[in-house]
Write a protein that holds these residues in place. Structure first.
Motif, short mmCIF file in Angstrom:
data_model
loop_
_atom_site.label_atom_id
_atom_site.label_comp_id
_atom_site.label_asym_id
_atom_site.label_seq_id
_atom_site.Cartn_x
_atom_site.Cartn_y
_atom_site.Cartn_z
N VAL A 170 -4.45 -6.21 11.77
CA VAL A 170 -5.27 -7.36 11.34
C VAL A 170 -5.03 -8.61 12.19
N ARG A 171 -4.03 -8.57 13.08
CA ARG A 171 -3.70 -9.77 13.85
C ARG A 171 -4.87 -10.24 14.70
N HIS A 172 -5.62 -9.31 15.26
CA HIS A 172 -6.72 -9.73 16.12
C HIS A 172 -7.83 -10.38 15.29
N PHE A 173 -7.92 -10.05 13.99
CA PHE A 173 -8.89 -10.74 13.13
C PHE A 173 -8.53 -12.22 13.05
N TYR A 174 -7.25 -12.49 12.80
CA TYR A 174 -6.83 -13.89 12.68
C TYR A 174 -6.88 -14.63 14.00
N SER A 175 -6.64 -13.92 15.10
CA SER A 175 -6.80 -14.55 16.41
C SER A 175 -8.24 -14.98 16.62
N ARG A 176 -9.19 -14.14 16.21
CA ARG A 176 -10.61 -14.50 16.34
C ARG A 176 -10.95 -15.66 15.43
N ILE A 177 -10.40 -15.66 14.22
CA ILE A 177 -10.67 -16.77 13.31
C ILE A 177 -10.17 -18.08 13.92
N TYR B 289 -2.19 -29.54 9.91
CA TYR B 289 -1.86 -28.65 11.01
C TYR B 289 -3.01 -28.60 11.99
N SER B 290 -2.70 -28.12 13.19
CA SER B 290 -3.72 -27.96 14.21
C SER B 290 -3.71 -26.51 14.67
N ALA B 291 -4.87 -25.86 14.64
CA ALA B 291 -4.91 -24.44 15.01
C ALA B 291 -4.50 -24.21 16.45
N SER B 292 -4.88 -25.10 17.33
CA SER B 292 -4.45 -25.00 18.73
C SER B 292 -4.70 -26.34 19.40
N GLY B 293 -4.27 -27.38 18.73
CA GLY B 293 -4.57 -28.73 19.19
C GLY B 293 -3.79 -29.11 20.43
N LEU C 218 -14.35 -11.59 8.73
CA LEU C 218 -13.07 -11.10 9.26
C LEU C 218 -11.98 -11.18 8.20
N GLU C 219 -11.97 -12.27 7.44
CA GLU C 219 -10.98 -12.43 6.37
C GLU C 219 -11.18 -11.35 5.31
N ALA C 220 -12.43 -11.06 4.97
CA ALA C 220 -12.72 -10.04 3.95
C ALA C 220 -12.27 -8.66 4.41
N ILE C 221 -12.42 -8.36 5.70
CA ILE C 221 -11.97 -7.07 6.23
C ILE C 221 -10.45 -6.96 6.10
N ALA C 222 -9.75 -8.03 6.50
CA ALA C 222 -8.28 -8.02 6.40
C ALA C 222 -7.83 -7.85 4.95
N GLN C 223 -8.50 -8.55 4.03
CA GLN C 223 -8.14 -8.43 2.61
C GLN C 223 -8.42 -7.03 2.08
N ALA C 224 -9.51 -6.42 2.55
CA ALA C 224 -9.84 -5.07 2.08
C ALA C 224 -8.79 -4.06 2.54
N PHE D 53 -2.88 -19.94 6.29
CA PHE D 53 -2.21 -19.30 7.42
C PHE D 53 -2.20 -20.31 8.56
N ALA D 54 -1.03 -20.73 8.99
CA ALA D 54 -0.91 -21.74 10.05
C ALA D 54 -0.62 -21.04 11.37
N HIS D 55 -1.39 -21.42 12.39
CA HIS D 55 -1.31 -20.72 13.68
C HIS D 55 -1.26 -21.73 14.81
N GLY D 56 -0.43 -21.47 15.80
CA GLY D 56 -0.39 -22.35 16.98
C GLY D 56 0.53 -23.54 16.75
N LYS D 57 0.02 -24.73 17.04
CA LYS D 57 0.79 -25.95 16.86
C LYS D 57 0.42 -26.52 15.50
N TRP D 58 1.40 -26.68 14.61
CA TRP D 58 1.08 -27.14 13.28
C TRP D 58 2.27 -27.83 12.63
N SER D 59 1.98 -28.52 11.56
CA SER D 59 2.99 -29.16 10.76
C SER D 59 2.45 -29.25 9.34
N CYS D 60 3.28 -29.61 8.37
CA CYS D 60 2.79 -29.71 7.00
C CYS D 60 3.54 -30.80 6.26
#
Length: 357
Positions: A350-357, A246-250, A179-185, A279-286
Motif C-alpha cells: 500500500v506504500r505506493h498508494f500513499y506516495s501517490r496521495i 505539517y507539510s507533505a513535502s514543503g 487510493l485510500e479506499a483501496i488501502a483500507q479494503a 498520516f504525516a509524510h515528508g517534512k512535518w511537525s505537529c
C-alpha cells in the motif's frame, strides 16, 4: 485589465434573495431520514456541496423554517467556529438556520465570482462576527457586504480560471479517496477478516478475541516511538484543520521548529477532533495537543499503524465536555502483531498508494 467599467454593489443588490434556513424538531423522528438534502454549517468549508450528511423528510421541511435553496447559490456560515466560511451547492438543498443562503441574480453576477471574492475575504468577514462566548455573523451584515464587480463577461473569465483549478483539485481529492479506499479494503481483508496470503484459517483466543495462530497482542508503546506533539510548534505554523501542522513535502524552512523527515502518525488528542488521525509524510511537525508516533519495529509498518489507528473507536477517550486521549492510554493500547513479516508485505503493497496521495 481596465477597471473603468467596474462598479461596487452590496450583496443584497446582486441577489434575488438572501435567506437563512431552519432546523426540523429533533424530537420528531418522522422529520429525519428522508430524501431531502439538509446542510449544516459544519459542512461549509470553502467547498462545493454535492451531498449532505443529513436528509430530512417532506414533513420536516413543511414543519420548520427550512426551505429549498436552488443549485449554484453561495452559502455562508454565520455562527461560531465556521462563521465566514462559504460553499457553493451544486444540487438543490435545504439548510439549517446558521446558513445564510445567497441566491445570485445571474443577470448581474456570476455566482462563482461571488464565491471566490467572498472566500478571498474570509479573515475580513470573520472579524466582523460579534457576540460573547460564540462569535456570530447575521444576515444584515452579509447583505451589506460590498463587492467590486467587473462586467459580467469578465467575472465569468475570472471564475473560469479559478474553477478550472478547483476542478483539478477536486479530481485529485477523488483520486486520493479511491487510493485510500483501496488501502483500507486490503487492510480489512488481511487484518480484520484474516483472509491474508498464506492464511490457514486456524484461530486462537486472545485478549482481543480470536486471532490467527502465531499472531500476538502487544501494546502500542512497545513497538513505537510515541510522544506528545512539539510544544514549540503553534497554530501560526502550517495548520491542517486546526490541529495538525505539517507539510507533505514543503520547502526547507516551511515549518520553523521541527523537521522529522520521516513517515509517522499524528492523532488529535484534545477537543472536538480527539481521535482523528493523520498520516504525516515528508517534512512535518505537529502541535502540542497531538500525539505523534511511528514504528520502531522492523516487522511493523507505519501504514499498518495508520490504518489500524484511524478506525472509529480505536482510541480510548476520557472526559465528556472536553474529550482527550492520555499518553498513558495511548501507550497501553492493545493491538494485533501479525507474524511472518505479513505487515511488511502489507506496507510494501500500500506504500505506493500513499506516495501517490
Amino acid at each position: 485589465m481596465s477597471s473603468e467599467n467596474w462598479r461596487t454593489l452590496r450583496v443584497s443588490d446582486i441577489c434575488i434573495k438572501v435567506v437563512s434556513g431552519g432546523t426540523p424538531s429533533t424530537r420528531n423522528p418522522d422529520y429525519y431520514g428522508g430524501s431531502i438534502p439538509w446542510l449544516k454549517t459544519q459542512e461549509v468549508n470553502f467547498n462545493r456541496i454535492y451531498e449532505t450528511e443529513t436528509k430530512i423528510t417532506d414533513a420536516g421541511l413543511n414543519n420548520s423554517s427550512a426551505k429549498w435553496i436552488p443549485a449554484n447559490s453561495v452559502i455562508m456560515a454565520m455562527y461560531g467556529a465556521t462563521a465566514g466560511k462559504i460553499a457553493i451547492n451544486k444540487i438543490p438543498i435545504t439548510t439549517n438556520q446558521a446558513c445564510c443562503n445567497l441566491i445570485i441574480n445571474d443577470k448581474i453576477a456570476d455566482y462563482r465570482y461571488v464565491f471566490y471574492n467572498l472566500m478571498s475575504r474570509f479573515q475580513e468577514i470573520a472579524s466582523m462576527a460579534v457576540g460573547g462566548a460564540q462569535q456570530n455573523l447575521n444576515a444584515e451584515m452579509i447583505r451589506d457586504l460590498e463587492i467590486p464587480l467587473p462586467p459580467l463577461s469578465i467575472q465569468s473569465r475570472i471564475a473560469d480560471v479559478l474553477s478550472n483549478l478547483d476542478d483539478k483539485i477536486e479530481l485529485n481529492r477523488q483520486t486520493n479517496a479511491t487510493l485510500e479506499a483501496i488501502a483500507q479494503a486490503i487492510f480489512k481483508e488481511w487484518f480484520v477478516d484474516f483472509n491474508y496470503p498464506g492464511a490457514t484459517g486456524e484461530l486462537v483466543e486472545s485478549e482481543l478475541g480470536p486471532i490467527p495462530k502465531g499472531w500476538r497482542v502487544v501494546k502500542l508503546g512497545e513497538i513505537t516511538d510515541l510522544s506528545w506533539g512539539d510544544t514549540k510548534t503553534t497554530k501560526d505554523s502550517y495548520v491542517y484543520e486546526g490541529y495538525v501542522a505539517y507539510s507533505a513535502s514543503g520547502p526547507d524552512g516551511f515549518l520553523p521548529y521541527y523537521d522529522y523527515s520521516r513517515d509517522g502518525i499524528v492523532v488529535s488528542a484534545i477537543g472536538a477532533y480527539s481521535g482523528k488521525t493523520w498520516f504525516a509524510h515528508g517534512k512535518w511537525s505537529c502541535i502540542k495537543n497531538t500525539i505523534r508516533f511511528w514504528s520502531i519495529d522492523q516487522n511493523i509498518s507505519n501504514e499498518y499503524l495508520f490504518l489500524l489507528s484511524s478506525n472509529r473507536g480505536f482510541w480510548p477517550l476520557r472526559g465528556s465536555a472536553q474529550p482527550f486521549i492520555s499518553q498513558t492510554d495511548a501507550r497501553n493500547k492493545k493491538i494485533l502483531y501479525p507474524n511472518d513479516h505479513l505487515d511488511n508485505q502489507f506496507g510494501l503493497l500500500v506504500r505506493h498508494f500513499y506516495s501517490r496521495i
